[in-house]
Design an enzyme around this catalytic site. Structure first.
Site, short mmCIF file in Angstrom:
data_model
loop_
_atom_site.label_atom_id
_atom_site.label_comp_id
_atom_site.label_asym_id
_atom_site.label_seq_id
_atom_site.Cartn_x
_atom_site.Cartn_y
_atom_site.Cartn_z
N SER A 150 -7.21 28.14 0.78
CA SER A 150 -6.59 27.78 2.06
C SER A 150 -6.67 26.28 2.27
O SER A 150 -7.63 25.63 1.84
CB SER A 150 -7.34 28.50 3.18
OG SER A 150 -6.96 27.99 4.43
N TYR A 207 -15.23 31.45 8.00
CA TYR A 207 -14.08 31.80 7.16
C TYR A 207 -13.74 30.64 6.21
O TYR A 207 -13.64 30.80 5.00
CB TYR A 207 -12.85 32.16 8.01
CG TYR A 207 -11.60 32.23 7.17
CD1 TYR A 207 -11.37 33.31 6.34
CD2 TYR A 207 -10.67 31.19 7.17
CE1 TYR A 207 -10.25 33.36 5.51
CE2 TYR A 207 -9.55 31.23 6.36
CZ TYR A 207 -9.34 32.32 5.53
OH TYR A 207 -8.24 32.36 4.71
N LYS A 211 -14.14 30.16 1.94
CA LYS A 211 -13.11 29.76 0.96
C LYS A 211 -13.61 28.58 0.13
O LYS A 211 -13.43 28.54 -1.10
CB LYS A 211 -11.81 29.39 1.68
CG LYS A 211 -11.09 30.58 2.30
CD LYS A 211 -10.52 31.50 1.24
CE LYS A 211 -9.97 32.77 1.83
NZ LYS A 211 -9.62 33.79 0.84
P1 NAD Z 1 -4.36 40.55 4.81
O1 NAD Z 1 -5.55 40.88 5.66
O2 NAD Z 1 -3.03 41.00 5.24
O3 NAD Z 1 -4.61 41.05 3.32
C1 NAD Z 1 -5.90 41.17 2.76
C2 NAD Z 1 -5.98 42.55 2.09
O4 NAD Z 1 -7.26 42.68 1.48
C3 NAD Z 1 -5.83 43.69 3.09
O5 NAD Z 1 -4.90 44.63 2.58
C4 NAD Z 1 -7.24 44.28 3.17
O6 NAD Z 1 -7.20 45.67 3.45
C5 NAD Z 1 -7.77 43.96 1.79
N1 NAD Z 1 -9.24 43.83 1.70
C6 NAD Z 1 -10.06 43.11 2.51
N2 NAD Z 1 -11.33 43.21 2.08
C7 NAD Z 1 -11.32 44.00 0.98
C8 NAD Z 1 -12.31 44.46 0.10
N3 NAD Z 1 -13.60 44.11 0.27
N4 NAD Z 1 -11.95 45.25 -0.94
C9 NAD Z 1 -10.65 45.59 -1.12
N5 NAD Z 1 -9.66 45.20 -0.30
C10 NAD Z 1 -10.00 44.40 0.74
O7 NAD Z 1 -4.38 38.95 4.63
P2 NAD Z 1 -3.26 37.99 4.02
O8 NAD Z 1 -2.71 37.17 5.12
O9 NAD Z 1 -2.36 38.74 3.14
O10 NAD Z 1 -4.20 37.03 3.17
C11 NAD Z 1 -4.47 37.28 1.81
C12 NAD Z 1 -5.48 36.24 1.31
O11 NAD Z 1 -4.95 34.94 1.53
C13 NAD Z 1 -6.82 36.28 2.02
O12 NAD Z 1 -7.83 36.01 1.08
C14 NAD Z 1 -6.72 35.14 3.02
O13 NAD Z 1 -7.96 34.62 3.36
C15 NAD Z 1 -5.88 34.15 2.25
N6 NAD Z 1 -5.15 33.21 3.11
C16 NAD Z 1 -4.33 33.70 4.09
C17 NAD Z 1 -3.63 32.81 4.91
C18 NAD Z 1 -2.74 33.31 6.03
O14 NAD Z 1 -2.40 32.52 6.91
N7 NAD Z 1 -2.33 34.57 6.04
C19 NAD Z 1 -3.78 31.44 4.72
C20 NAD Z 1 -4.62 30.98 3.70
C21 NAD Z 1 -5.30 31.89 2.90
C1 WQD Z 2 -0.83 27.52 14.45
C2 WQD Z 2 -0.63 26.65 15.67
C3 WQD Z 2 -2.34 26.84 17.35
C4 WQD Z 2 -1.51 30.96 18.46
C5 WQD Z 2 -5.02 29.60 10.67
C6 WQD Z 2 -6.31 29.46 9.94
C7 WQD Z 2 -6.09 28.92 8.56
C8 WQD Z 2 -5.05 29.78 7.83
C9 WQD Z 2 -3.82 30.01 8.64
C10 WQD Z 2 -6.16 31.41 6.52
C11 WQD Z 2 -1.92 26.00 16.14
C12 WQD Z 2 -1.01 27.31 17.87
C13 WQD Z 2 -1.47 29.73 17.85
C14 WQD Z 2 -1.15 31.08 19.83
C15 WQD Z 2 -0.71 28.70 19.87
N1 WQD Z 2 -5.55 31.07 7.54
N2 WQD Z 2 -1.08 28.62 18.55
N3 WQD Z 2 -0.74 29.93 20.48
O1 WQD Z 2 -4.75 27.71 13.15
O2 WQD Z 2 -3.05 26.52 11.71
O3 WQD Z 2 -4.40 28.33 10.75
O4 WQD Z 2 -4.15 30.49 9.94
O5 WQD Z 2 -6.60 30.71 5.65
O6 WQD Z 2 -7.29 28.90 7.91
O7 WQD Z 2 -7.16 28.57 10.67
O8 WQD Z 2 -2.65 28.90 12.36
O9 WQD Z 2 -1.04 30.41 13.42
O10 WQD Z 2 -3.41 30.36 14.31
O11 WQD Z 2 -1.91 28.42 14.71
O12 WQD Z 2 -0.35 27.71 20.51
O13 WQD Z 2 -1.19 32.15 20.44
O14 WQD Z 2 -0.20 27.47 16.76
O15 WQD Z 2 -3.01 26.10 18.32
O16 WQD Z 2 -1.60 24.72 16.58
P1 WQD Z 2 -3.77 27.77 12.08
P2 WQD Z 2 -2.24 29.64 13.71
#
Ligand code: NAD
Ligand code: WQD
Length: 343
Positions: A130, A155, A159
């Site tokens: 991330s 979190y 990572k």
């Molecule tokens: P998500 O929660 O939709 O998907 C994660 C999946 O992993 C889910 O299906 C959950 O059931 C499964 N899971 C969780 N713990 C598990 C375990 N111990 N064993 C087996 N399955 C398990 O999340 P996502 O948005 O698809 O994110 C996927 C990955 O990307 C995550 O590692 C997340 O941290 C990372 N990531 C997400 C974002 C984002 O904004 N969505 C941003 C940066 C990084």
């Molecule tokens: C985006 C912008 C909020 C909700 C997070 C995690 C990051 C990554 C992605 C996993 C910000 C604003 C949000 C709301 C708002 N995840 N906001 N009203 O915070 O950039 O990132 O998700 O790795 O680690 O921190 O994403 O979508 O929460 O927010 O005004 O109800 O929207 O303040 O500026 P963020 P977000």
């Protein structure tokens, strides 16, 4: 190739499994469904069968990445070539209240997975990292030559810790080849409208919140702060289409052909404000988004976006889909599935 996708039923995982299957890979998904549902994978198969006219080569296993015996059995039964590792917990606020769950799942789970992989001789891994690993003080745009920074919640720290674990593993063992993909802010949904983001409870993230206001599940959006030092006072982020992000995993997989650990930013390189997001969604959906200006959210940074040049040069990857497509696809998913996968 035969790819193990952990967390493949989740938001980013399900979109990536579609792209893997359409590209002709065999996929084994391991998911404990703690934040997803099996129906997502049924929909993945439907999309792939429509696109290719053939049955998808998808095996699904319900289970946990922390279950070493299950992993050993999985690697014995399936000749896995590489692993894409999405499984983990991802709610920033929850991680502050439940740090041990986050470290156990995200760090402990990854260590167990790598131990099982190593024992089975599977040493190619794509990891979901991330942009949060750049920490609170990094200059923008973020570039991979910056060191990992000071993270502000368990979190983000989990990572950064996994990145370090994988870096040490590659240093110690020259068989391993690892890509650390640093996602910026993935949004959108598959253009079919069949799969998308389905957060449980009140959404933490901006895009699903806006979409739920549009469909009438929430009354108004709270915009967290309009007094930041940005052009319109609201925070800026680098939002990218989840299908572009999914394709990035295939490109990273292809590049895992030498012993190394490499980090890549996956973002567009453009920053968009919360207010711009609201306006773009209104345009795509034809619905007015009720909002109010609320206090700043603790831990939010004013603005960050990617320098995505390294992924362009080394992976031949670029985010191609426009903000309009991100909004239109989000709205198609939300309006045809008002309650997500739950009816
Ligand atoms: P998500 O929660 O939709 O998907 C994660 C999946 O992993 C889910 O299906 C959950 O059931 C499964 N899971 C969780 N713990 C598990 C375990 N111990 N064993 C087996 N399955 C398990 O999340 P996502 O948005 O698809 O994110 C996927 C990955 O990307 C995550 O590692 C997340 O941290 C990372 N990531 C997400 C974002 C984002 O904004 N969505 C941003 C940066 C990084
Ligand atoms: C985006 C912008 C909020 C909700 C997070 C995690 C990051 C990554 C992605 C996993 C910000 C604003 C949000 C709301 C708002 N995840 N906001 N009203 O915070 O950039 O990132 O998700 O790795 O680690 O921190 O994403 O979508 O929460 O927010 O005004 O109800 O929207 O303040 O500026 P963020 P977000």
């Amino acid at each position: 190739m035969r790819i193990l996708v952990t967390g493949g039923a989740g938001y980013i995982g399900s979109h990536t499994v579609v792209e893997l299957l359409v590209a002709g890979h065999n996929v084994v998904v391991l998911d404990n469904y703690c934040n997803s549902a099996p129906v997502a994978l049924q929909r993945v198969s439907d999309i792939v069968e429509q696109a290719t006219g053939a049955q998808a080569s998808l095996t699904t296993i319900e289970g946990d990445i922390r279950d070493r015996a299950l992993l050993d059995q999985l690697f014995e039964e399936h000749a896995i070539d590489a692993v894409i590792h999405f499984a983990g917990l991802k709610a920033v606020g929850e991680s502050v209240d439940k740090p041990l769950e986050y470290y156990e799942n995200n760090v402990g789970g990854t260590v167990t997975l790598c131990q099982a992989m190593d024992a089975a001789g599977v040493t190619r891994l794509v990891f979901s990292s991330s942009a949060t690993v750049y920490g609170e003080d990094a200059p923008v745009p973020y570039v991979e030559t910056l060191p990992r920074g000071r993270t502000s919640n368990p979190y983000g720290t989990s990572k950064a810790m996994v990145e370090q674990v994988l870096t040490d593993l590659c240093r110690a063992n020259s068989r391993w080849s690892v890509a650390l993909l640093r996602y910026f802010n993935p949004i959108g949904a598959h253009p079919s409208g069949l799969i998308g983001e389905d957060p449980q409870g009140i959404p933490n993230n901006l895009m699903p919140y806006i979409a739920q206001v549009a469909i009438g599940r929430r009354s108004e959006l709270s915009i967290f702060g309009d007094d930041y030092d940005t052009p319109d006072g609201t925070c800026q982020r680098d939002y990218l289409h989840v299908v572009d992000l999914a394709i990035g995993h295939l490109k990273a997989l292809r590049a895992l052909n030498e012993p190394s650990v490499k980090a890549y930013n996956l973002g567009t390189g453009r920053a968009c404000s919360v207010m711009e997001m609201v306006q773009a969604f209104e345009k795509a959906s034809g619905r007015k988004i009720a909002y109010r200006i609320a206090p700043r959210r603790a831990g939010d940074l004013p603005a960050f976006w990617a320098n995505p040049s390294k992924a362009a040069q080394e992976l031949n990857w670029q985010a191609k889909r426009s903000l309009e497509e991100m909004m239109a696809d989000t709205w198609r998913w939300q309006s045809t599935n008002p309650n997500g996968y739950h009816g």
